[in-house]
Write a protein that holds these residues in place. Sequence first.
Motif, PDB file in Angstrom:
ATOM      1  N   ASP A 458      18.078 -60.878 -23.510  1.00  0.00           N
ATOM      2  CA  ASP A 458      18.550 -59.705 -22.763  1.00  0.00           C
ATOM      3  C   ASP A 458      17.596 -59.250 -21.675  1.00  0.00           C
ATOM      4  N   HIS A 459      16.500 -59.948 -21.509  1.00  0.00           N
ATOM      5  CA  HIS A 459      15.481 -59.443 -20.590  1.00  0.00           C
ATOM      6  C   HIS A 459      16.018 -59.345 -19.168  1.00  0.00           C
ATOM      7  N   THR A 460      16.637 -60.410 -18.673  1.00  0.00           N
ATOM      8  CA  THR A 460      17.173 -60.397 -17.314  1.00  0.00           C
ATOM      9  C   THR A 460      18.390 -59.492 -17.228  1.00  0.00           C
ATOM     10  N   ALA A 461      19.192 -59.427 -18.302  1.00  0.00           N
ATOM     11  CA  ALA A 461      20.356 -58.543 -18.304  1.00  0.00           C
ATOM     12  C   ALA A 461      19.933 -57.087 -18.128  1.00  0.00           C
ATOM     13  N   ARG A 462      18.857 -56.696 -18.780  1.00  0.00           N
ATOM     14  CA  ARG A 462      18.342 -55.333 -18.623  1.00  0.00           C
ATOM     15  C   ARG A 462      17.948 -55.075 -17.165  1.00  0.00           C
ATOM     16  N   ALA A 463      17.274 -56.063 -16.564  1.00  0.00           N
ATOM     17  CA  ALA A 463      16.823 -55.894 -15.178  1.00  0.00           C
ATOM     18  C   ALA A 463      18.020 -55.785 -14.227  1.00  0.00           C
ATOM     19  N   ILE A 464      19.058 -56.563 -14.462  1.00  0.00           N
ATOM     20  CA  ILE A 464      20.263 -56.504 -13.620  1.00  0.00           C
ATOM     21  C   ILE A 464      20.921 -55.141 -13.743  1.00  0.00           C
ATOM     22  N   HIS A 465      21.030 -54.641 -14.975  1.00  0.00           N
ATOM     23  CA  HIS A 465      21.654 -53.327 -15.166  1.00  0.00           C
ATOM     24  C   HIS A 465      20.845 -52.229 -14.502  1.00  0.00           C
ATOM     25  N   GLU A 466      19.526 -52.275 -14.651  1.00  0.00           N
ATOM     26  CA  GLU A 466      18.689 -51.241 -14.058  1.00  0.00           C
ATOM     27  C   GLU A 466      18.782 -51.259 -12.533  1.00  0.00           C
ATOM     28  N   ASP A 467      18.863 -52.460 -11.950  1.00  0.00           N
ATOM     29  CA  ASP A 467      19.021 -52.566 -10.496  1.00  0.00           C
ATOM     30  C   ASP A 467      20.342 -51.936 -10.056  1.00  0.00           C
ATOM     31  N   TYR A 468      21.427 -52.268 -10.766  1.00  0.00           N
ATOM     32  CA  TYR A 468      22.742 -51.696 -10.446  1.00  0.00           C
ATOM     33  C   TYR A 468      22.731 -50.178 -10.628  1.00  0.00           C
ATOM     34  N   ARG A 469      22.118 -49.720 -11.700  1.00  0.00           N
ATOM     35  CA  ARG A 469      22.069 -48.294 -12.012  1.00  0.00           C
ATOM     36  C   ARG A 469      21.341 -47.519 -10.922  1.00  0.00           C
ATOM     37  N   GLN A 470      20.195 -48.018 -10.495  1.00  0.00           N
ATOM     38  CA  GLN A 470      19.424 -47.324  -9.467  1.00  0.00           C
ATOM     39  C   GLN A 470      20.157 -47.296  -8.137  1.00  0.00           C
ATOM     40  N   ARG A 471      20.823 -48.403  -7.789  1.00  0.00           N
ATOM     41  CA  ARG A 471      21.568 -48.448  -6.517  1.00  0.00           C
ATOM     42  C   ARG A 471      22.718 -47.447  -6.510  1.00  0.00           C
ATOM     43  N   ARG A 472      23.475 -47.413  -7.608  1.00  0.00           N
ATOM     44  CA  ARG A 472      24.635 -46.521  -7.663  1.00  0.00           C
ATOM     45  C   ARG A 472      24.213 -45.054  -7.682  1.00  0.00           C
ATOM     46  N   ILE A 473      23.145 -44.729  -8.415  1.00  0.00           N
ATOM     47  CA  ILE A 473      22.666 -43.340  -8.443  1.00  0.00           C
ATOM     48  C   ILE A 473      22.160 -42.935  -7.069  1.00  0.00           C
TER      49      ILE A 473
END
Length: 614
Positions: A458-473
């Motif tokens: 899940d390491h890369t999956a976490r990084a992908i989600h955090e990138d998406y989360r920061q962009r959308r916020i």
Amino acid sequence: MNKNRKSCQSSYFRSGTELAPVYRTNALRSWWRENEIRVFILLAATAAVLGAAGFYFVLRDAHKLQPQSVLEILLLTAQLFVLESNLETGSRVPLILAIARLLAPLTFGYAAFKTFAALLHRFFRLPLYRDHVVICGLGVRGLELARGYRALGRKVVAVEVDAENDLIATCRELGVPVVIGDAAEEMVLRKVNITKAALVYAISGDDGSNIEIGEKVNGLIGCRKKTTGRRVNCYLAVNNLLLSDISTSSGFFRNSSKNSTTRIVRVNDLAARMLFREFPLDRKPIAPDDPTIIHCIVAGFGAMGESVILQAVKLGHFANMKKMKVTVVDRDAVQKGGLLLQVLPALASCSAISFKDMDFNTREFSDFVAEQMALPDTLPYVVFCMNDPMASVNCALRLRSLTGECDVPLYIRLDDNSGLGVLLQRSEEAGEELLNIHGFGRIDKTCTPAIFECWELDHTARAIHEDYRQRRIFEGGDPQSPSLCSWEELDSSLRDSNRQQADHLPVKLRACGYDTVDTDECGKDDRVTVFTPEQIELLARMEHRRWNAERFLFGWKKGNEKNVEKRISPYLVDWEELPDEIKEYDIQTVQNIPAILERERMCICRMHEDASMG
């Protein structure tokens, strides 16, 4: 396969281990656990020697030394351990005797405490633990998890309903107390102090029992009087595809307790993910104009075969946009396949899947597989998923003798590390792969804390989600939105979406002739930090095609308006039909791949011709 395959795959995930929240072993605690008895014996012996010497000097100074004084000295020394010295008032106490008078009762008290605690554990089964790991179900998987957590220095308690289970003795040898009882009963869960646990595993052989245990655990944890900042993470092993989908999609455990998080785990899915990460479907990179079709042949249609099929279809979206071909072979494959398509009808639209009734032990089977392997413009991927590893080996060896070549790798499902597993592992480590036959799915590789808690997967999956989360916020999105919360709070279906995107990332990079390595292993001339416009469009198309398959397999349908509850989306269309603003989401996703990997201390590197994976 050769060493270049390993460099392509293992380097991509190596940083996950370095940065994952691994439970570090406490060096002092580990040392004490290994040397506790030696230290106790040394201190007790020291107290006895110092006491005997001290009493000798006391008697000598009092001029009371007699032939029978040896027995008196031994008696006085023994009395030190129970706080009785019988010294005359006013007697001078030598320093060594003073030390012995302090040390002796301390060692005796410690021994009494350990004895009392051992009796509690043995007769009352009351391990008074906090932040411990509770494993419900002591099969081979449960034992492997217990062994893994003990190696990390974690406190572990096991619950087993069968008092005659042969693995109980092995578990206790590891220092794991075993409570006999049904983990679905509240009294048993309270015995193992479930509300103070850090992790709970329901990993018995029965899916229904595991779900019932999960429901009971959530109920008990939810009754805690006060909410702490720490959550209890519950992992429920559920292999039945329909049951796991219902439990996940219906939100059965969603927000069931503010103090706990529950995850449904299909252990065979973890093994399939590891298989395709170590041995990619596209072992030869597929370019946009490549006519090659990946053909995954799955022999054995049990639970593992089902997981391999699903993972292959999720990953099988390549740059040439051709559907991956999947052929499933078993004695009753057609009947089982019909049932599977009833549950997942999207399998037929996301891949060219077919089912063939055939006996593995016949020449017909070997001839059929050999014929499929010889088809032009086809890259075969053959996986043996029979429950009996030796049956898989026999089939693989017959296939090798029939075709007379070893260019096509064969993958065999293994359960443990005995016999064949050791042979295959040692041959790979020596760089001399045995007839290009590889094992996967070993319990000691899949049932580990790192795999279940997905530190690496899940390491890369976490990084992908955090990138998406920061962009959308940053763009004004609501941080309280279900899709923008932290990874720990994220719904399990959204976590799975990020996992699938992360698993497909290497496929995208190979389509461009790229690989990933540690940042310090890539030369400046080979490093890629930005994609070309043509590559961005290609990768965005691949991502949208993968996303379509993910949604269809999860039961979504195309509709005019988006409805998350009913799983309807207007964007389940081909790339050309997407609105530009929706295309932009996929474009931003692939544009950010280099930056995401850079934050994970990885970089994209050009693959050279001598680094092919074939």
